[in-house]
Design a protein around this motif. Structure first.
Motif, PDB file in Angstrom:
ATOM      1  N   GLU A   9       0.849  -1.193   0.000  1.00  0.00           N
ATOM      2  CA  GLU A   9       0.000   0.000   0.000  1.00  0.00           C
ATOM      3  C   GLU A   9       0.882   1.240   0.000  1.00  0.00           C
ATOM      4  N   LEU A  10       0.461   2.271  -0.734  1.00  0.00           N
ATOM      5  CA  LEU A  10       1.209   3.530  -0.823  1.00  0.00           C
ATOM      6  C   LEU A  10       0.762   4.586   0.185  1.00  0.00           C
ATOM      7  N   ASN A  11      -0.464   4.529   0.604  1.00  0.00           N
ATOM      8  CA  ASN A  11      -1.020   5.548   1.481  1.00  0.00           C
ATOM      9  C   ASN A  11      -0.665   5.219   2.931  1.00  0.00           C
ATOM     10  N   PRO A  12       0.148   6.060   3.587  1.00  0.00           N
ATOM     11  CA  PRO A  12       0.564   5.759   4.960  1.00  0.00           C
ATOM     12  C   PRO A  12      -0.599   5.658   5.953  1.00  0.00           C
ATOM     13  N   ILE A  13      -1.655   6.412   5.732  1.00  0.00           N
ATOM     14  CA  ILE A  13      -2.820   6.319   6.624  1.00  0.00           C
ATOM     15  C   ILE A  13      -3.462   4.943   6.488  1.00  0.00           C
ATOM     16  N   LEU A  14      -3.587   4.453   5.256  1.00  0.00           N
ATOM     17  CA  LEU A  14      -4.160   3.125   5.048  1.00  0.00           C
ATOM     18  C   LEU A  14      -3.230   2.022   5.539  1.00  0.00           C
ATOM     19  N   VAL A  15      -1.918   2.225   5.436  1.00  0.00           N
ATOM     20  CA  VAL A  15      -0.972   1.245   5.978  1.00  0.00           C
ATOM     21  C   VAL A  15      -1.180   1.114   7.481  1.00  0.00           C
ATOM     22  N   LEU A  16      -1.292   2.234   8.174  1.00  0.00           N
ATOM     23  CA  LEU A  16      -1.534   2.194   9.623  1.00  0.00           C
ATOM     24  C   LEU A  16      -2.868   1.506   9.935  1.00  0.00           C
ATOM     25  N   THR A  17      -3.884   1.805   9.135  1.00  0.00           N
ATOM     26  CA  THR A  17      -5.184   1.170   9.322  1.00  0.00           C
ATOM     27  C   THR A  17      -5.078  -0.335   9.106  1.00  0.00           C
ATOM     28  N   ALA A  18      -4.385  -0.745   8.040  1.00  0.00           N
ATOM     29  CA  ALA A  18      -4.219  -2.174   7.746  1.00  0.00           C
ATOM     30  C   ALA A  18      -3.431  -2.873   8.855  1.00  0.00           C
ATOM     31  N   LEU A  19      -2.395  -2.213   9.350  1.00  0.00           N
ATOM     32  CA  LEU A  19      -1.624  -2.799  10.450  1.00  0.00           C
ATOM     33  C   LEU A  19      -2.509  -3.008  11.681  1.00  0.00           C
ATOM     34  N   TRP A  20      -3.360  -2.054  11.961  1.00  0.00           N
ATOM     35  CA  TRP A  20      -4.275  -2.174  13.093  1.00  0.00           C
ATOM     36  C   TRP A  20      -5.287  -3.303  12.856  1.00  0.00           C
ATOM     37  N   GLN A  21      -5.875  -3.330  11.644  1.00  0.00           N
ATOM     38  CA  GLN A  21      -6.886  -4.338  11.319  1.00  0.00           C
ATOM     39  C   GLN A  21      -6.321  -5.759  11.379  1.00  0.00           C
ATOM     40  N   THR A  22      -5.062  -5.908  11.011  1.00  0.00           N
ATOM     41  CA  THR A  22      -4.458  -7.248  10.916  1.00  0.00           C
ATOM     42  C   THR A  22      -3.654  -7.633  12.157  1.00  0.00           C
ATOM     43  N   ARG A  23      -3.729  -6.853  13.208  1.00  0.00           N
ATOM     44  CA  ARG A  23      -2.877  -7.059  14.389  1.00  0.00           C
ATOM     45  C   ARG A  23      -3.012  -8.454  14.997  1.00  0.00           C
ATOM     46  N   LYS A  24      -4.191  -9.063  14.925  1.00  0.00           N
ATOM     47  CA  LYS A  24      -4.382 -10.406  15.487  1.00  0.00           C
ATOM     48  C   LYS A  24      -3.728 -11.492  14.629  1.00  0.00           C
ATOM     49  N   TYR A  25      -3.319 -11.126  13.427  1.00  0.00           N
ATOM     50  CA  TYR A  25      -2.782 -12.110  12.476  1.00  0.00           C
ATOM     51  C   TYR A  25      -1.323 -11.817  12.121  1.00  0.00           C
ATOM     52  N   ARG A  26      -0.579 -11.246  13.041  1.00  0.00           N
ATOM     53  CA  ARG A  26       0.827 -10.859  12.813  1.00  0.00           C
ATOM     54  C   ARG A  26       1.686 -11.977  12.251  1.00  0.00           C
ATOM     55  N   LYS A  27       1.406 -13.215  12.639  1.00  0.00           N
ATOM     56  CA  LYS A  27       2.216 -14.339  12.156  1.00  0.00           C
ATOM     57  C   LYS A  27       1.918 -14.660  10.696  1.00  0.00           C
ATOM     58  N   LEU A  28       0.770 -14.220  10.206  1.00  0.00           N
ATOM     59  CA  LEU A  28       0.370 -14.530   8.835  1.00  0.00           C
ATOM     60  C   LEU A  28       0.419 -13.328   7.892  1.00  0.00           C
ATOM     61  N   VAL A  29       0.335 -12.122   8.435  1.00  0.00           N
ATOM     62  CA  VAL A  29       0.166 -10.938   7.582  1.00  0.00           C
ATOM     63  C   VAL A  29       1.337  -9.976   7.716  1.00  0.00           C
ATOM     64  N   THR A  30       1.811  -9.516   6.551  1.00  0.00           N
ATOM     65  CA  THR A  30       2.814  -8.455   6.472  1.00  0.00           C
ATOM     66  C   THR A  30       2.214  -7.333   5.631  1.00  0.00           C
ATOM     67  N   VAL A  31       2.327  -6.113   6.101  1.00  0.00           N
ATOM     68  CA  VAL A  31       1.861  -4.952   5.343  1.00  0.00           C
ATOM     69  C   VAL A  31       3.083  -4.086   5.037  1.00  0.00           C
ATOM     70  N   ARG A  32       3.253  -3.757   3.764  1.00  0.00           N
ATOM     71  CA  ARG A  32       4.422  -2.977   3.336  1.00  0.00           C
ATOM     72  C   ARG A  32       4.004  -1.643   2.741  1.00  0.00           C
ATOM     73  N   LEU A  33       4.614  -0.572   3.229  1.00  0.00           N
ATOM     74  CA  LEU A  33       4.422   0.766   2.665  1.00  0.00           C
ATOM     75  C   LEU A  33       5.357   0.866   1.462  1.00  0.00           C
ATOM     76  N   ARG A  34       4.875   0.402   0.313  1.00  0.00           N
ATOM     77  CA  ARG A  34       5.712   0.358  -0.892  1.00  0.00           C
ATOM     78  C   ARG A  34       4.857   0.440  -2.142  1.00  0.00           C
ATOM     79  N   ASN A  35       5.493   0.882  -3.201  1.00  0.00           N
ATOM     80  CA  ASN A  35       4.908   0.849  -4.529  1.00  0.00           C
ATOM     81  C   ASN A  35       5.284  -0.493  -5.148  1.00  0.00           C
ATOM     82  N   TYR A  36       4.324  -1.360  -5.340  1.00  0.00           N
ATOM     83  CA  TYR A  36       4.615  -2.706  -5.852  1.00  0.00           C
ATOM     84  C   TYR A  36       5.164  -2.688  -7.274  1.00  0.00           C
ATOM     85  N   TRP A  37       4.986  -1.594  -7.998  1.00  0.00           N
ATOM     86  CA  TRP A  37       5.571  -1.512  -9.345  1.00  0.00           C
ATOM     87  C   TRP A  37       7.091  -1.431  -9.271  1.00  0.00           C
TER      88      TRP A  37
END
Length: 163
Positions: A74-102
Motif C-alpha cells: 500500500e502507498l497511502n501511509p494512513i491506510l498502511v496504519l489502518t491495515a496494520l491495526w486491522q491485521t494485528r491479530k494475524y501478525r504471524k500470517l500478515v505483512t503490510v508494506r508501505l511500498r509501490n509494488y511496481w
C-alpha cells in the motif's frame, strides 16, 4: 484554525488521490467480493497471497482467517496504519508494506488479489509474466486483463491462471 483544516484536508486529498497515478483509488472491497474472490483463488492454509493495494487490510484479514499467509502493498501511509491495526491479530500470517509494488520484485506467491484501474492491467500482466517462476493465480475485482482469457468469471471477479 481554518488554515490548519485546509492543510489537513489538502494532505488527505493528496494521500488518497495520488495513488490513482499508479493503480487505483481506495475503495473498500465488498464483503461478498472478499469471500467469492478467496473462494475462486482456492488457496489453502500455508499458501501465500499478495494483495497489491491492500487499502485498510480487510482482504488480508479475510485471507488470514483461512490460514493464508499474506503480504499487502500500500502507498497511502494512513491506510498502511489502518491495515496494520486491522491485521494485528494475524501478525504471524500478515505483512503490510508501505511500498509501490511496481518498483519491487514481487515475492513468489500462490495467489494475487488486485483491484486496479483498467489502464494498469496490461502492465500488471507483463509484471507477473516476467517475475513469477512458478504458477500463480490472480483475481481481479471489476476489470479484465485485455487479451487474456480468464479461467473463471463471477459477479465482477476475474480469475487468471499463470503457468
Amino acid at each position: 484554525m481554518l488554515d490548519i483544516l485546509i492543510a489537513v484536508f489538502g494532505i488527505l486529498v493528496f494521500l488518497f488521490g495520488f495513488v490513482v497515478l499508479v493503480g487505483a483509488p481506495y475503495l473498500p472491497t465488498l464483503d461478498n467480493h472478499k469471500k467469492q474472490a478467496l473462494d475462486m483463488l482456492n488457496l489453502k492454509p500455508g499458501n501465500t497471497m499478495l494483495e497489491l493495494g491492500c487499502g485498510d487490510g480487510r482482504v488480508l484479514v479475510a485471507a488470514a482467517e483461512r490460514g493464508i499467509r499474506c503480504i499487502g502493498y500500500e502507498l497511502n501511509p494512513i491506510l498502511v496504519l489502518t491495515a496494520l491495526w486491522q491485521t494485528r491479530k494475524y501478525r504471524k500470517l500478515v505483512t503490510v508494506r508501505l511500498r509501490n509494488y511496481w518498483g519491487v520484485k514481487l515475492p513468489e506467491a500462490d495467489g494475487i488479489f488486485v483491484f486496479l484501474l483498467p489502464k494498469y492491467m496490461p502492465k500488471l500482466n507483463n509484471k507477473i509474466i516476467q517475475e513469477f517462476g512458478k504458477p500463480v493465480k490472480l483475481i481481479s475485482v471489476a476489470f479484465e486483463i485485455p487479451g487474456k482469457k480468464p479461467s473463471r468469471k463471477g459477479k465482477g471477479l476475474f480469475l487468471y491462471e499463470y503457468k
